[in-house]
Design a protein around this motif. Structure first.
Motif, PDB file in Angstrom:
ATOM      1  N   VAL A  26       0.836  -1.200   0.000  1.00 35.77           N
ATOM      2  CA  VAL A  26       0.000   0.000   0.000  1.00 35.77           C
ATOM      3  C   VAL A  26       0.873   1.253   0.000  1.00 35.77           C
ATOM      4  CG1 VAL A  26      -1.707   1.309   1.310  1.00 35.77           C
ATOM      5  CG2 VAL A  26      -1.949  -1.182   1.074  1.00 35.77           C
ATOM      6  N   ARG A  37       0.813   4.165  -2.789  1.00 37.20           N
ATOM      7  CA  ARG A  37       0.599   5.557  -2.405  1.00 37.20           C
ATOM      8  C   ARG A  37       1.713   6.434  -2.983  1.00 37.20           C
ATOM      9  NH1 ARG A  37      -0.179   4.678   2.738  1.00 37.20           N
ATOM     10  NH2 ARG A  37      -2.464   4.793   2.698  1.00 37.20           N
ATOM     11  N   ARG A  38       2.969   5.960  -2.909  1.00 34.90           N
ATOM     12  CA  ARG A  38       4.093   6.723  -3.479  1.00 34.90           C
ATOM     13  C   ARG A  38       3.961   6.871  -4.987  1.00 34.90           C
ATOM     14  NH1 ARG A  38       7.116   3.552   0.030  1.00 34.90           N
ATOM     15  NH2 ARG A  38       7.739   2.175  -1.668  1.00 34.90           N
ATOM     16  N   ASP A  54      -4.935   6.856  -5.341  1.00 36.17           N
ATOM     17  CA  ASP A  54      -5.749   7.687  -4.459  1.00 36.17           C
ATOM     18  C   ASP A  54      -5.973   7.016  -3.108  1.00 36.17           C
ATOM     19  OD1 ASP A  54      -8.694   6.363  -4.500  1.00 36.17           O
ATOM     20  OD2 ASP A  54      -7.768   6.174  -6.474  1.00 36.17           O
ATOM     21  N   GLU A  55      -6.249   7.831  -2.102  1.00 37.45           N
ATOM     22  CA  GLU A  55      -6.318   7.342  -0.731  1.00 37.45           C
ATOM     23  C   GLU A  55      -7.477   6.366  -0.521  1.00 37.45           C
ATOM     24  OE1 GLU A  55      -4.641   6.598   2.657  1.00 37.45           O
ATOM     25  OE2 GLU A  55      -3.805   8.001   1.190  1.00 37.45           O
ATOM     26  N   GLU A  56      -8.571   6.555  -1.211  1.00 37.18           N
ATOM     27  CA  GLU A  56      -9.710   5.642  -1.052  1.00 37.18           C
ATOM     28  C   GLU A  56      -9.334   4.219  -1.472  1.00 37.18           C
ATOM     29  OE1 GLU A  56     -14.321   5.042  -2.656  1.00 37.18           O
ATOM     30  OE2 GLU A  56     -13.208   6.874  -3.130  1.00 37.18           O
ATOM     31  N   ARG A  57      -8.646   4.105  -2.587  1.00 33.54           N
ATOM     32  CA  ARG A  57      -8.240   2.782  -3.055  1.00 33.54           C
ATOM     33  C   ARG A  57      -7.126   2.205  -2.183  1.00 33.54           C
ATOM     34  NH1 ARG A  57      -8.307   3.418  -9.681  1.00 33.54           N
ATOM     35  NH2 ARG A  57     -10.408   2.556  -9.971  1.00 33.54           N
ATOM     36  N   CYS A  58      -6.231   3.046  -1.720  1.00 33.23           N
ATOM     37  CA  CYS A  58      -5.191   2.565  -0.804  1.00 33.23           C
ATOM     38  C   CYS A  58      -5.818   2.004   0.467  1.00 33.23           C
ATOM     39  CB  CYS A  58      -4.220   3.695  -0.460  1.00 33.23           C
ATOM     40  SG  CYS A  58      -3.048   4.119  -1.769  1.00 33.23           S
ATOM     41  N   GLU A  59      -6.800   2.700   1.002  1.00 31.64           N
ATOM     42  CA  GLU A  59      -7.453   2.246   2.224  1.00 31.64           C
ATOM     43  C   GLU A  59      -8.197   0.928   1.990  1.00 31.64           C
ATOM     44  OE1 GLU A  59      -8.482   1.985   6.126  1.00 31.64           O
ATOM     45  OE2 GLU A  59      -6.996   3.284   5.155  1.00 31.64           O
TER      46      GLU A  59
END
Length: 340
Positions: A130, A134-135, A139-144
């Motif tokens: 993850v 992210r790097r 997007d944060e939604e998919r990372c979460e």
């Protein structure tokens, strides 16, 4: 050389049954809980017993099917061969080994990678993956969503072997009175094993050659600047030495012939993917921004994992060819821009 692939079998094996595709070689088709809904496994007659090639995902339905098949075959299992560590291949290897008493054969890189991913060790876990995505601008939604998904590998591989027979590229396994050459390929997994029997005219290709879809080639978080796509393309080019009449037994899709054509199609496919990405990198772009360039369709969380790995792999390959340059901006995001 023909301009099309030849598919010699019009029917698929029934669930929990086998279909003979060549003398002494039998096709099994097992379910998968993904959009790619099946995997092909293989039984090879081996004297008074049978050898198993790949084992299926850790599902109750797959265990039940194996028990029906082995009861129907009525012969002991002589060995369990695993082409690579992915859960649809290694998933039930240990369970089958305990059930049948047969030993497991695989390459060193696949054995160790399975343990690293299962135990989330050495940069192979969910958290490093993850962080890598992210790097690279996911997007944060998919990372979460990926973080919440957790260790999906452990669900597909309920138990792991703690001993195995190691094989290496070029070795020959004697199965059913015939030699099967180990051909190790790279890019899809660390040391993927395909098996070629010249006498039978068969290649068990695993995931290295698939007839209708392209094999996933991803960058792992532990090797963020790696070029697995380059190694994958080099690996499949070596299959062109095999006769055009070779019957290819893939892990997904139907058996086919015309191996050289399929290699050329896959090389052309990846060249086209790279060209699309290069055209999109007239300004600095990150892998997360380029997902829709490679995959314009909607993606579920499972597919996002593969798509991000593949996008990074193609960008790294372009960098290795010096067609793009990498930079890390003040926001910490890795971006690529077309070389001047």
């Amino acid at each position: 050389m023909s301009e099309t692939l030849e598919y010699p079998f019009e029917t698929l094996p029934a669930e929990g049954a086998t279909l003979e595709v060549a003398p002494g070689v039998h096709w099994i088709r097992m379910p998968l809980p993904f959009a790619l809904n099946h995997i092909n496994l293989w039984l090879i007659e081996d004297g008074a017993g049978v050898a198993i090639v790949d084992t299926g995902f850790g599902l109750d339905a797959t265990r039940d099917a194996w028990q029906r098949i082995l009861a129907e075959v009525g012969k002991p299992v002589t060995r369990i061969i695993v082409t690579h560590f992915h859960p649809d291949h290694l998933g039930l290897a240990q369970w089958l080994s305990e059930l049948t008493g047969a030993d497991i054969t695989m390459t060193h890189g696949e054995y160790l990678s399975g343990h690293a991913v299962w135990h989330q060790l050495g940069g192979y876990g969910t958290a490093p993956m993850v962080a890598q995505f992210r790097r690279n601008g996911l997007d944060e939604e998919r990372c979460e969503a990926l973080a919440q998904r957790g260790n999906a590998y452990e669900r597909g591989v309920p138990s792991l072997p703690t001993r195995y027979h190691r094989v290496m590229d070029g070795e020959r396994l004697r199965i059913g009175g015939r030699d099967w050459e180990v051909i190790v390929g790279y890019g899809h997994s660390p040391e993927h094993m395909s098996l070629h029997c010249a006498d039978a005219g068969i290649l068990i290709s695993g995931d290295m050659l698939l007839p209708r879809i392209s094999t996933n080639v991803s960058v792992f978080a532990v090797t963020p600047e790696d070029d697995p796509l380059g190694r994958f393309l080099d690996s499949i080019r070596k299959f062109k030495r095999l006769p055009v009449t070779t019957l290819v037994l893939p892990s997904h899709g139907s058996p086919f012939r015309n191996i050289g054509l399929r290699v050329d199609q896959l090389i052309e496919h990846h060249d086209a993917r790279c060209a699309e990405l290069l055209a999109a990198c007239e300004v600095p772009r990150c892998a997360g921004e380029l997902l829709t360039t490679l995959f314009p369709r909607p993606l579920d969380t499972h597919q996002v994992m593969f798509a991000m790995g593949e996008a990074i792999a193609h960008l790294n390959h372009l960098e290795r060819k010096r067609e793009v340059c990498r930079s890390v901006d003040s926001d910490g995001i890795v971006r690529f821009v077309k070389s001047q």
